[in-house]
Design a protein around this motif. Sequence first.
Motif, PDB file in Angstrom:
ATOM      1  N   UNK A 110      51.221  36.145  43.083  1.00 31.57           N
ATOM      2  CA  UNK A 110      49.890  35.734  43.107  1.00 31.57           C
ATOM      3  C   UNK A 110      48.970  36.526  42.191  1.00 31.57           C
ATOM      4  N   UNK A 111      48.031  36.038  41.619  1.00 33.67           N
ATOM      5  CA  UNK A 111      47.205  36.831  40.853  1.00 33.67           C
ATOM      6  C   UNK A 111      46.288  37.967  41.554  1.00 33.67           C
ATOM      7  N   UNK A 112      46.413  39.122  41.139  1.00 32.28           N
ATOM      8  CA  UNK A 112      45.646  40.211  41.758  1.00 32.28           C
ATOM      9  C   UNK A 112      44.317  40.482  41.330  1.00 32.28           C
ATOM     10  N   UNK A 113      43.466  40.964  42.117  1.00 28.57           N
ATOM     11  CA  UNK A 113      42.100  41.431  41.902  1.00 28.57           C
ATOM     12  C   UNK A 113      42.074  42.477  42.520  1.00 28.57           C
ATOM     13  N   UNK A 120      48.115  47.842  34.893  1.00 26.38           N
ATOM     14  CA  UNK A 120      49.064  47.525  35.880  1.00 26.38           C
ATOM     15  C   UNK A 120      49.280  46.192  36.279  1.00 26.38           C
ATOM     16  N   UNK A 121      48.906  45.184  35.208  1.00 25.81           N
ATOM     17  CA  UNK A 121      49.375  43.894  35.252  1.00 25.81           C
ATOM     18  C   UNK A 121      48.754  43.127  36.423  1.00 25.81           C
ATOM     19  N   UNK A 122      47.233  43.434  36.650  1.00 29.00           N
ATOM     20  CA  UNK A 122      46.369  42.606  37.504  1.00 29.00           C
ATOM     21  C   UNK A 122      45.790  41.606  36.653  1.00 29.00           C
ATOM     22  N   UNK A 123      44.985  40.572  37.298  1.00 26.40           N
ATOM     23  CA  UNK A 123      44.063  39.700  36.780  1.00 26.40           C
ATOM     24  C   UNK A 123      42.714  39.953  36.407  1.00 26.40           C
ATOM     25  N   UNK A 158      39.513  45.042  29.139  1.00 23.00           N
ATOM     26  CA  UNK A 158      39.986  43.846  28.517  1.00 23.00           C
ATOM     27  C   UNK A 158      40.590  42.809  29.285  1.00 23.00           C
ATOM     28  N   UNK A 159      40.417  42.769  30.971  1.00 24.08           N
ATOM     29  CA  UNK A 159      40.668  41.931  31.829  1.00 24.08           C
ATOM     30  C   UNK A 159      39.562  41.417  32.287  1.00 24.08           C
ATOM     31  N   UNK A 160      39.284  40.053  32.818  1.00 26.39           N
ATOM     32  CA  UNK A 160      38.036  39.767  33.565  1.00 26.39           C
ATOM     33  C   UNK A 160      37.537  40.798  34.504  1.00 26.39           C
TER      34      UNK A 160
END
Lengths: 585, 585
Positions: free
Chosen positions: A162-165, A192-195, A220-222
Amino acid sequence: MSRNVDFNKFLVFDGAMGTMLQACGMKAGELSERYNIEKPEVIEKIHRAYIDAGADVITTNTFGANRYKLNDTGLNLNDVITRAVEVATKAAKDKLVALDVGPLGQLMEPYGSLSFEEAYEAFKEQVLAGALAGADIIIIETMSDIYEAKAAILAARENSNLPIICTMTFQEDGRTLTGTDPLTMVNILQNLGIAALGINCSLGPKEMMPLVHEVLKYSRIPVIVQPNAGLPKMAGSETIFEITPEMFAAYGRQMAEAGVRILGGCCGTTPEHIRELKNALIGLKPVKTHIERITAASSSTCTVTLGGEVKIIGERINPTGKKKLKEALMKDDMDYILREAVDQKDNGAHILDVNVGIPEMDEETVMVRAIKEIQGIVNLPLQIDSVKPKVIEAGVRVCNGRPIINSVNGEDKVMETIFPIVKKYGCLVVALTLDDGGIPKTAEERLKIAEKIIKRAGEYGIPKEDIIVDCLVLTASAQQKEVKETIRAVRLVKEKLGVMTTLGVSNVSFGLPARSLLNRTFLAAALSAGLDAPIMNPMDADMRDTVRAFNVLWNHDKDSKEYINAYADSKAKPENNDNKTNKDL
Amino acid sequence: MSRNVDFNKFLVFDGAMGTMLQACGMKAGELSERYNIEKPEVIEKIHRAYIDAGADVITTNTFGANRYKLNDTGLNLNDVITRAVEVATKAAKDKLVALDVGPLGQLMEPYGSLSFEEAYEAFKEQVLAGALAGADIIIIETMSDIYEAKAAILAARENSNLPIICTMTFQEDGRTLTGTDPLTMVNILQNLGIAALGINCSLGPKEMMPLVHEVLKYSRIPVIVQPNAGLPKMAGSETIFEITPEMFAAYGRQMAEAGVRILGGCCGTTPEHIRELKNALIGLKPVKTHIERITAASSSTCTVTLGGEVKIIGERINPTGKKKLKEALMKDDMDYILREAVDQKDNGAHILDVNVGIPEMDEETVMVRAIKEIQGIVNLPLQIDSVKPKVIEAGVRVCNGRPIINSVNGEDKVMETIFPIVKKYGCLVVALTLDDGGIPKTAEERLKIAEKIIKRAGEYGIPKEDIIVDCLVLTASAQQKEVKETIRAVRLVKEKLGVMTTLGVSNVSFGLPARSLLNRTFLAAALSAGLDAPIMNPMDADMRDTVRAFNVLWNHDKDSKEYINAYADSKAKPENNDNKTNKDL
Ligand SMILES: [Zn+2]
Ligand SMILES: [Zn+2]
Ligand SMILES: [Zn+2]
């Protein structure tokens, strides 16, 4: 099967669950997770209210659903989570369901007794249950300790797709309870590869605003923001929140305009807040921000960005050629290592290299122990240094921060082993310009290897900003002709590839007298050629002096403030000075 | 009118005059110049014999025709020279006549009492008389003291338009009597605007051979060799020479094949030697040698070539900001200046900058006096440093060697004044990268000025190898941002223009504490960027240490021999060393 989540659009989360439960009659001291089992219809009604208000995502009533908080409650963790996801899914219809993962409620080492591995196990069962029950997203939220957040993220990644926030909660001083600042949070979490990552709880939208800008500057991520409805105030025995839905929405719009992609509410927010927020976003388009990549290592409370002022990587925790350290490691004497760590920090080290490789010991065990001990005492980013990939992975896993891996090189086998670790744990990595053919003699050949490593790293999704090139210092006593090739290589690598650079400086003087003099002269030459982060002995006054002087000459130490501070008192002056010119003036 | 002389062909000079006169009955103690007046027919006969033997040039019987040697002889100098040229011209027909100018027979300062100016005056009257009488060439020969040679050359250039040839005479140890080695001779003479230079007398052709090769290695102007007919030996009461005409000719041919353009004989040689020599050259073509230009300054006994090992230009003889030196100059206390000179040499200076500019004194007088005193005591090349062109010209004129002029810059007016001096006296010149607009901020602009200066110098016939570019050190306390531009400028100038560079390093630290630390760090950076010759304080141990270390790192100090020699004894180690790494090892 979970639904796809489109993070390129605005996403509106729901607001508070606890606030709504209290409005529905939940008493102080009551466990909100019990409602999942005993009064799911109340939970469903709250979810519905948020869906009706326009939320794109609702959050399961599982904030405290972990083995520590449910202990002695008679509740079964699996049941609680499964039911929570079910009721949310029922209410959500075509909307998304986020599995809520809150802090475990236990202090982690070194503040408390909860180990990283124990935290991981606790999060793992939550994730497994929530994913199985059909959640679309995992939201790890209200984290105060980034070490706990890292354990939760690893558990989520390794036990679901699952995408992780992940959100952390900040105090008014701009740090989390355990001292993490926004840049450090972003630097650790986004790799760490989260969304998505962001800020929630504790503060109202107004107080959050400067922190949000900090986060937006680096992420750089939402970015997600879930403010409280202002700061809580006591009205009689009741906690009230002073931000109205309209005010809340106005702040939300400001944040969206500044670049925030995901908005929702935390304590004190209601479906009315979410409704106004949703409306306020109508007609807005998500802002595309361009974030310059930086090369930064972090401990949990401190981020060191390479470039500009010289960054010193302390070389002292390395048993190679050091009898006393070797003995300390053999006797499991962590105090010796900790003293080296503290001494190096006190003498100006920005990052600590940690190498515990001696044949007599299980290096993996010693590495994990050493890292945990060091990061409990010294707040500097670490450089995990080993020739064994297993040791490196064990080290970076338990490292509380964003470490540097020392090292990869141009050999295919090494790149194939090391790059997956760099990518998974979001580390920086030192790239040695050597390959199966050894260390090339010329600068141009070393440049070529650096290019090859960077290209290969790109295939693993590792940008060049996460690579620190080490052009390798040769020993003047053995390879005098090639010594200056290293300086040329640094300049070439810097000019042609634009990457950060490191060098183990003291190698140059091995086998010669007055080593410090050769080291400091080589250091000055290397710094002026583009060396960003020497690996050196911070306790060597000559080297430290040289770094300070270079920072003046290269305009990093503005107006020479630090320099004047260090040397204005004549007693602190370098002793070696018999400059008659100066005396005459 | 003198005839044109073609130095692109082989030229064969005549052989000995004295040897022939003795053969003709001249007794020991008799003055050969008296023959010009009293028995010109004997002289003419000898000239004829050489012409018949094939000589292209005959040399007037004026070796000792100067005011000192003719003093108390009753001979009139003018008459002696005029008659000598006349009789030679009569014998020569279509061949050339060279006015012979030998040493004055007096020791020059500092060995004796003859001043440079007195020597000049004595040579001047010879030259005036010889040129008026119709000589084609002036040959200044058998010089032991290059200072005397310089006086003679200046007298010849300033009082005639004849081509000048200058030869010096070497001992078996490879130096002239006053210590000049072949490289030093070439470096000084070939830049003084003469047509040819070389070696004569004292040695036979065999002993001369290695010296001839040395001269050929460096000389860009035609080389002349006039050996004796071997070493003189006593046979009873007679001096005899053992080299036969055939052997003499064979050596001559070897020399011609190696690149010598002009050949003749000195003591012991006869028309037979010249005849065989002439025959030996039949069918040979003059060798075109390509000589790499070097950037070298000389004292009378020592040449310092820039490039490779770092060359230290001692900055201490400069009253700017130095109270004690100022006082010494005011009190005409030359001892103070001499102590500074000796101290700097003892501490490793390779070249001494000499600046005596204080408003209270006549700078020209002080400069001339200072140079004469310094070069009498210290054998280092000098850098004549003044803002006044007159002072510079006076200084370089009396300098016993090939000095550096400090300085020219990019201003038209300055170039127009300084370049003619540089050209006339064959000096090196420091070129400051500034012009009417001051010191440019960026490296690129300073490169442009350097290019402009080099181009303009070319128009005066000054090659870029005679220019040492100074990219100008700014003060960190005032212009911190531009400090590193100087390092960039050095690198650019080195890469794009390939010239030698200098920098007044200590300026960088003005107004800051721990100046020596900033200086040494800047120095290491500048050296690694291509600085060849720092202008610095050789008594500053930090700076000296840095130069020594750099020479190891850049492979100039092969196998670190000098370095180990300086520091192997731990007491000589830099004191500032508390490098724990080293202690641990
Ligand atoms: Zn909250
Ligand atoms: Zn002779
Ligand atoms: Zn002679």
